[in-house]
Design an enzyme around this catalytic site. Sequence first.
Site, PDB file in Angstrom:
ATOM      1  CG  ASN A   1      -1.989   1.905   1.165  1.00 51.79           C
ATOM      2  OD1 ASN A   1      -1.621   2.411   0.388  1.00 51.79           O
ATOM      3  ND2 ASN A   1      -2.492   1.107   2.615  1.00 51.79           N
ATOM      4  CD1 TRP A   2       4.343   0.480  -2.247  1.00 55.74           C
ATOM      5  CD2 TRP A   2       4.120   2.008  -4.584  1.00 55.74           C
ATOM      6  NE1 TRP A   2       4.853   0.804  -3.077  1.00 55.74           N
ATOM      7  CE2 TRP A   2       4.756   1.420  -4.913  1.00 55.74           C
ATOM      8  CE3 TRP A   2       3.606   3.159  -5.995  1.00 55.74           C
ATOM      9  CZ2 TRP A   2       5.575   0.714  -6.043  1.00 55.74           C
ATOM     10  CZ3 TRP A   2       4.257   2.287  -7.042  1.00 55.74           C
ATOM     11  CH2 TRP A   2       5.107   1.550  -7.034  1.00 55.74           C
ATOM     12  CE  LYS A   3      -0.009   3.180   4.749  1.00 54.51           C
ATOM     13  NZ  LYS A   3      -0.191   3.290   5.853  1.00 54.51           N
TER      14      LYS A   3
ATOM     15  CG  HIS B   1      -5.899   1.981   4.495  1.00 53.49           C
ATOM     16  ND1 HIS B   1      -5.643   2.986   5.942  1.00 53.49           N
ATOM     17  CD2 HIS B   1      -5.120   0.661   5.170  1.00 53.49           C
ATOM     18  CE1 HIS B   1      -4.066   2.854   6.847  1.00 53.49           C
ATOM     19  NE2 HIS B   1      -3.986   1.532   5.594  1.00 53.49           N
TER      20      HIS B   1
ATOM     21  CD  GLU C   1      -3.304  -2.333   7.829  1.00 56.44           C
ATOM     22  OE1 GLU C   1      -2.087  -2.100   6.689  1.00 56.44           O
ATOM     23  OE2 GLU C   1      -4.213  -1.300   6.764  1.00 56.44           O
TER      24      GLU C   1
ATOM     25  CD  GLU D   1      -2.993   5.654   7.064  1.00 56.44           C
ATOM     26  OE1 GLU D   1      -2.735   5.568   4.930  1.00 56.44           O
ATOM     27  OE2 GLU D   1      -1.803   4.359   7.470  1.00 56.44           O
TER      28      GLU D   1
ATOM     29  CB  SER E   1       5.271  -0.824  11.851  1.00 61.14           C
ATOM     30  OG  SER E   1       4.528  -0.103  12.725  1.00 61.14           O
TER      31      SER E   1
ATOM     32  N   GLY F   1       2.669   2.840  10.652  1.00 61.37           N
ATOM     33  CA  GLY F   1       3.744   3.676  10.763  1.00 61.37           C
ATOM     34  C   GLY F   1       3.951   4.357  11.933  1.00 61.37           C
TER      35      GLY F   1
ATOM     36  N   GLY G   1       2.815  -1.162   4.563  1.00 61.66           N
ATOM     37  CA  GLY G   1       2.827   0.579   3.753  1.00 61.66           C
ATOM     38  C   GLY G   1       4.460   0.916   3.757  1.00 61.66           C
ATOM     39  N   GLY G   2       5.049   1.662   4.728  1.00 64.00           N
ATOM     40  CA  GLY G   2       6.625   2.667   4.853  1.00 64.00           C
ATOM     41  C   GLY G   2       7.369   1.221   3.724  1.00 64.00           C
TER      42      GLY G   2
END
Length: 266
Positions: free
Chosen positions: A9-11, A93, A167, A95, A214, A173, A235-236
């Site tokens: 997930n590149w967000k 998600h 999640e 977010e 994470s 994050g 993600g990151g």
Amino acid sequence: MRPVIIAANWKMNTTPADAGELAATIAARTEEPGVIRVICPPYVCLAAVRDALAGKNVAVGAQNVHHEQAGAYTGEISASMLAGLATWVIIGHSERRRDEFESDELIGKKLARAIGAGLRPILCVGEVLAEREAGRAVEVVATQLRGALAGKDVEALTAAGFVIAYEPVWAIGTGRTASSADAAAMAEAIRSTLAADLGWGRLAEDVPVLYGGSVTSANIGEFLGEHSIDGGLVGGASLKPDEMAGMVARAAMTAKARAGAEGEPA
Ligand code: 13P
């Protein structure tokens, strides 16, 4: 046997100018047998990523979809618009739950649209820290599942390859992860909710459950070591080819072990 999946997930990262190259680099660095790879870039990068991944056996996913087919919804993207651009979609998600106030009911509508358009959905669920500390994590996730899935066509969802990502919001994050034991217990609770509360019966066993929050190449092994966890929504670390290479290589070990176990006489 459930598949092993690593979904990126590149967000809100990358641009149409650089996303294709990053996707191609990741694809080249993650050629491992037995692992389903999915890259979910921002909408505006979908075409570049699709082109870069042509013939590479890496799926492309969107990060969201609107719950209506078309109409006066400024700035939104419908499921049918994703045809030819994405075959997967992330839905619900945390977010978006937090920033766009997405409710479980709305998320359920998005799910229905996604499968109606032939997209493979990844439904995200997870509790916030106060809920975990109050011992309410399983209850919160079960409520999210019931809210999004009650009354849905189970056969259609499973035929679409429906995936759930657990999640925990406090792990996203932050560099802090759930323990693998807690994540595995939640994956089992998720399948029990599907099987018992929602009446999915044995079909619940076939639903892949990913862990997200994470995840890195250094810790993914802990999660993949749990039988009830089928991969990661990352993600990151998914923006870093070295990290993706490490995570998919570890996932391939799990895929191989599962295939071996399956081949053994009972
Ligand atoms: P991080 O891997 O950056 O914690 O993000 C997890 C996530 O939200 C994936 O959807």
